[in-house]
Design a protein around this motif. Structure first.
Motif, mmCIF file in Angstrom:
data_model
loop_
_atom_site.group_PDB
_atom_site.id
_atom_site.type_symbol
_atom_site.label_atom_id
_atom_site.label_comp_id
_atom_site.label_asym_id
_atom_site.label_seq_id
_atom_site.Cartn_x
_atom_site.Cartn_y
_atom_site.Cartn_z
ATOM 1 N N ARG A 57 34.033 44.740 28.111
ATOM 2 C CA ARG A 57 33.392 45.277 26.917
ATOM 3 C C ARG A 57 34.245 45.034 25.688
ATOM 4 N NH1 ARG A 57 35.284 50.713 25.750
ATOM 5 N NH2 ARG A 57 37.001 51.242 27.151
ATOM 6 N N VAL A 58 33.633 45.266 24.519
ATOM 7 C CA VAL A 58 34.341 45.160 23.246
ATOM 8 C C VAL A 58 35.151 46.436 23.040
ATOM 9 C CG1 VAL A 58 34.105 44.909 20.754
ATOM 10 C CG2 VAL A 58 32.537 43.692 22.282
ATOM 11 N N LEU A 59 36.465 46.280 22.914
ATOM 12 C CA LEU A 59 37.335 47.439 22.703
ATOM 13 C C LEU A 59 37.450 47.797 21.228
ATOM 14 C CD1 LEU A 59 40.280 46.600 25.153
ATOM 15 C CD2 LEU A 59 38.386 48.187 25.523
ATOM 16 N N ALA A 60 37.446 46.778 20.371
ATOM 17 C CA ALA A 60 37.575 47.021 18.934
ATOM 18 C C ALA A 60 36.879 45.898 18.186
ATOM 19 C CB ALA A 60 39.043 47.101 18.524
ATOM 20 N N PHE A 61 36.204 46.254 17.094
ATOM 21 C CA PHE A 61 35.540 45.264 16.241
ATOM 22 C C PHE A 61 35.599 45.791 14.816
ATOM 23 C CE2 PHE A 61 32.712 41.538 16.373
ATOM 24 C CZ PHE A 61 32.333 41.492 15.051
ATOM 25 N N TYR A 114 52.064 49.376 19.258
ATOM 26 C CA TYR A 114 50.755 49.784 19.778
ATOM 27 C C TYR A 114 50.497 49.279 21.192
ATOM 28 C CZ TYR A 114 49.758 51.214 15.002
ATOM 29 O OH TYR A 114 49.803 51.828 13.781
ATOM 30 N N PHE A 115 50.999 48.077 21.505
ATOM 31 C CA PHE A 115 50.733 47.512 22.819
ATOM 32 C C PHE A 115 51.717 47.996 23.877
ATOM 33 C CE2 PHE A 115 48.386 44.135 20.470
ATOM 34 C CZ PHE A 115 47.183 44.290 21.134
ATOM 35 N N ARG A 116 52.611 48.911 23.521
ATOM 36 C CA ARG A 116 53.562 49.431 24.496
ATOM 37 C C ARG A 116 52.851 50.144 25.638
ATOM 38 N NH1 ARG A 116 58.531 52.564 22.059
ATOM 39 N NH2 ARG A 116 58.934 50.427 21.380
ATOM 40 N N LYS A 117 51.667 50.718 25.348
ATOM 41 C CA LYS A 117 50.914 51.438 26.376
ATOM 42 C C LYS A 117 49.862 50.561 27.046
ATOM 43 C CE LYS A 117 51.538 55.951 24.191
ATOM 44 N NZ LYS A 117 50.864 57.156 23.625
ATOM 45 N N GLY A 118 49.856 49.252 26.718
ATOM 46 C CA GLY A 118 48.902 48.354 27.343
ATOM 47 C C GLY A 118 47.668 48.133 26.481
ATOM 48 N N LEU A 119 46.693 47.416 27.048
ATOM 49 C CA LEU A 119 45.461 47.088 26.327
ATOM 50 C C LEU A 119 44.422 48.172 26.585
ATOM 51 C CD1 LEU A 119 43.933 45.007 24.593
ATOM 52 C CD2 LEU A 119 43.171 43.936 26.720
ATOM 53 N N ASP A 120 44.139 48.951 25.558
ATOM 54 C CA ASP A 120 43.092 49.965 25.636
ATOM 55 C C ASP A 120 42.399 50.047 24.280
ATOM 56 O OD1 ASP A 120 44.888 51.321 24.001
ATOM 57 O OD2 ASP A 120 45.580 52.663 25.584
ATOM 58 N N VAL A 161 37.194 40.766 12.951
ATOM 59 C CA VAL A 161 38.213 40.611 13.996
ATOM 60 C C VAL A 161 37.803 41.500 15.174
ATOM 61 C CG1 VAL A 161 40.641 40.895 14.620
ATOM 62 C CG2 VAL A 161 40.023 40.178 12.290
ATOM 63 N N ALA A 162 37.953 40.981 16.407
ATOM 64 C CA ALA A 162 37.562 41.757 17.582
ATOM 65 C C ALA A 162 38.564 41.573 18.705
ATOM 66 C CB ALA A 162 36.170 41.353 18.054
ATOM 67 N N VAL A 163 38.649 42.586 19.554
ATOM 68 C CA VAL A 163 39.466 42.539 20.771
ATOM 69 C C VAL A 163 38.608 43.080 21.906
ATOM 70 C CG1 VAL A 163 41.572 43.307 21.929
ATOM 71 C CG2 VAL A 163 41.595 42.907 19.457
ATOM 72 N N THR A 164 38.594 42.393 23.044
ATOM 73 C CA THR A 164 37.827 42.838 24.209
ATOM 74 C C THR A 164 38.722 42.903 25.437
ATOM 75 O OG1 THR A 164 37.157 40.720 25.202
ATOM 76 C CG2 THR A 164 35.931 41.460 23.260
ATOM 77 N N SER A 205 44.986 50.744 21.248
ATOM 78 C CA SER A 205 45.850 49.624 20.863
ATOM 79 C C SER A 205 45.034 48.466 20.304
ATOM 80 C CB SER A 205 46.672 49.153 22.063
ATOM 81 O OG SER A 205 45.845 48.702 23.117
ATOM 82 N N ALA A 206 43.856 48.221 20.882
ATOM 83 C CA ALA A 206 42.996 47.148 20.383
ATOM 84 C C ALA A 206 42.516 47.446 18.960
ATOM 85 C CB ALA A 206 41.804 46.955 21.312
ATOM 86 N N LYS A 207 42.117 48.695 18.699
ATOM 87 C CA LYS A 207 41.652 49.081 17.364
ATOM 88 C C LYS A 207 42.773 48.944 16.336
ATOM 89 C CE LYS A 207 38.695 51.010 14.442
ATOM 90 N NZ LYS A 207 39.519 51.190 13.238
ATOM 91 N N ALA A 208 43.980 49.377 16.694
ATOM 92 C CA ALA A 208 45.112 49.274 15.772
ATOM 93 C C ALA A 208 45.417 47.814 15.461
ATOM 94 C CB ALA A 208 46.335 49.964 16.365
ATOM 95 N N ALA A 209 45.425 46.960 16.486
ATOM 96 C CA ALA A 209 45.707 45.546 16.281
ATOM 97 C C ALA A 209 44.631 44.884 15.417
ATOM 98 C CB ALA A 209 45.819 44.836 17.620
#
Length: 571
Positions: free
Chosen positions: A250-254, A217-223, A243-246, A226-230
């Motif tokens: 902004r918050v990319l995934a929560f 998922y992170f092959r294309k970088g942080l977007d 779990v969250a990634v920003t 990829s954040a939602k999948a992780a």
């Protein structure tokens, strides 16, 4: 061919990364850490690393009756971890398999090179037996090992013409990809072994399971994707309430408790997240107040916030949340740090891939911005109209046009002095002044001492061209462009200001979402960031109807410093 081959080999690095994680979970690897390795352990390690080399062979890419492969990663890792005996044995296993199973005119050369690469890595291990080997030493070891392999192929493979052709095709891709792959392999092993020492095999197995699932998922970088999948994978495997990634804004995934309001467009980053972004360090929030969520009634009571980095640049955060006043567990802290380190390595690998592609077209885009058909056509028309009425001016413009072409052919893609860059800018502005007449005014505020510092060629001119075309040309009465170049304590600040029509940066910022007419600014920005790092590049300040200011920030590097930097492996 070399660029395509390099991309293919970089994509296969995920195999080495996954194998590094798997191997670092075993008991035998823990004994390496404490320098207690029995004869049987050495045999097992030789077999394991030899098999990794064999995997690298099967993942190879056929080229000129040979294979561009990552076999060296397993072989040199054996020597760097276990010494000369294990390195040579792993090289004999992997190289022997290559010789017996695949054949070809380079079979013996490759087998011999693998054994010698294993011995080289073991010798390096003996030179640094007590302290963990730094990443740059591993990277340099990989480069030297692969160069040695190319030399051996030229010396021993026959016919010689085929050997030369093969080396021309595989040398650069294998040196770059395999040295980086070896570095990543060793970094991952070192990182996960440290995690094992603190929290035990069970927690590390969880890290491995999640890492293996997120690699792609992170092959294309942080977007957002990829954040939602992780986040989904960690939430499913980690038993955390949320779990969250920003990124930095902004918050990319929560995923989990209170996801709805944390994903709201109006929700800002929490206090804990901002502290991690500012300091670059892990932050443990032990209360709702320390989390700092602005939404009343938020159920989150504590959190672990870990920075995500790409090289030295902080690009976001990874967060584990708790509810019901559950205390933060130390094993969870180590788990979060381990995953964040892995994600950062994956994102760095994605950036390497992106920069390789960007480098291939950045110079072309810069040249297109510099000498495009419209500019050439309009310039020739201007000169044609002046031949009879102002022949001296027409002759001068022809000389300046030829200077622009000569500059492009000789200087493009190189670092030159600011004085040389301004000479090119002056030629361009002279042509534009002839075209627009009194509608174009130029003002300069340039510190003469800045002329000796280096700047990538075609940095200032595309910015000025953007100001002329998009800032002043739409105005009936034209306007003024002001060029200012000054020194700060450590940097050079170059400002190109116009009093033109301006732009709405909130609706369309050419540095964040470039559109066709403004791609030149993005190219300059990315070239500077790629060469100097995330603290440098372009910034834009614009007001509709009042004008635009583009600021270029570069470090203070003189010609002598630039040459010393190019010769230093630490630069």
């Amino acid at each position: 061919m070399e660029e395509t081959l390099l991309m293919q080999m970089i994509e296969r690095m995920s195999i080495a990364a996954t194998l590094a994680f798997v191997l670092s979970q075993t008991t035998i690897f823990r004994r390496i850490t404490y320098s207690y390795v029995s004869v049987m352990d050495k045999v097992k390690l030789s077999l394991i690393f030899g098999c990794i080399g064999i995997v690298g062979t099967y993942a190879g890419i056929p080229v000129d009756d040979a294979l561009a492969n990552s076999r060296v990663v397993g072989v040199m890792a054996a020597g760097l971890l276990g010494g000369p005996a294990i390195g040579a044995a792993a090289g004999l296993i992997a190289g022997g398999h290559r010789y017996l199973m695949f054949g070809g005119f380079s079979a013996f050369s490759c087998a011999l090179a693998n054994v010698l690469e294993g011995l080289l890595a073991g010798w390096i291990k003996q030179r640094y037996p007590h302290s963990p080997m730094s990443w740059w030493m591993v990277l340099l070891s990989g480069i030297v090992g692969e160069i040695m392999q190319m030399v051996i192929i030229l010396l021993t493979a026959r016919p010689f013409e085929m050997a030369v052709t093969l080396v021309k095709h595989i040398a650069l891709p294998m040196i770059v990809a395999n040295s980086i792959g070896l570095m990543i392999f060793m970094l991952i092993i070192k990182m996960t072994m440290e995690v094992q020492q603190q929290v035990g095999a069970a927690q590390s197995q969880k890290v491995l399971a999640i890492a293996a699932q997120t690699l792609s998922y992170f092959r294309k970088g942080l977007d957002t994707a990829s954040a939602k999948a992780a986040a989904d994978i960690i939430y499913a495997n980690g038993s955390y309430p949320a779990v969250a990634v920003t990124d930095t804004e902004r918050v990319l995934a929560f995923v989990g408790t209170d996801a709805e309001h944390h994903l709201s467009r109006h929700h800002q980053l929490t206090l804990a997240t901002n502290k991690t972004l500012q300091t670059g360090n892990i932050y443990i929030a032990k209360s709702p107040e320390e989390i700092g969520c602005q939404c009343p009634g938020c159920l989150l009571t504590s959190a672990i916030v870990v920075p995500l980095k790409r090289g030295e640049q902080i690009i976001g955060t990874f967060k584990l949340y708790y509810v019901d006043n559950k205390p933060v567990n130390q094993s969870d802290v180590v788990f979060a740090e381990g995953l964040a380190h892995l994600f950062s390595i994956q994102l760095e690998l994605a950036e390497i891939d992106r920069q390789a592609k960007l480098a291939a077209n950045a110079e072309l885009k810069a040249l297109q911005a510099q000498i495009n058909p419209h500019f050439l056509f309009n310039t020739l028309n201007t000169i044609t109209s002046l031949i009879r009425t102002k022949p001296d001016l027409a002759r001068s413009l022809l000389i300046k046009l030829s200077a622009i072409f000569r500059f492009t052919l000789q200087k493009a893609g190189r670092n030159i002095t600011i004085a040389d860059e301004l000479t090119q800018v002056s030629a361009y502005l002279a042509i534009e002044k002839a075209r627009y007449g009194d509608k174009l005014h130029i003002e300069e505020n340039i510190d003469p001492s800045t002329g000796e510092y280096l700047i990538p060629s075609l940095t200032i001119q595309p910015v000025i061209e953007n100001a002329v075309i998009h800032g002043l040309k739409p105005k009936n009465d034209g306007g003024t462009i002001t060029i200012s170049i000054q020194k700060t304590v450590h940097d050079i600040m170059i400002m190109v200001a116009d009093d033109g029509v301006g732009m709405d940066l909130a609706a369309a910022n050419p540095l964040k979402h470039p559109f066709n007419d403004h791609i030149g600014l993005m190219n300059v920005h990315e070239r500077l960031r790629g060469q100097y790092g995330g603290f440098y590049g372009l910034t834009i300040d614009s007001t509709i109807g009042a004008g635009t200011v583009v600021t270029i920030t570069i470090p203070q590097i003189t010609a002598n410093e630039g040459e010393a930097c190019a010769q230093s492996p630490d630069c």
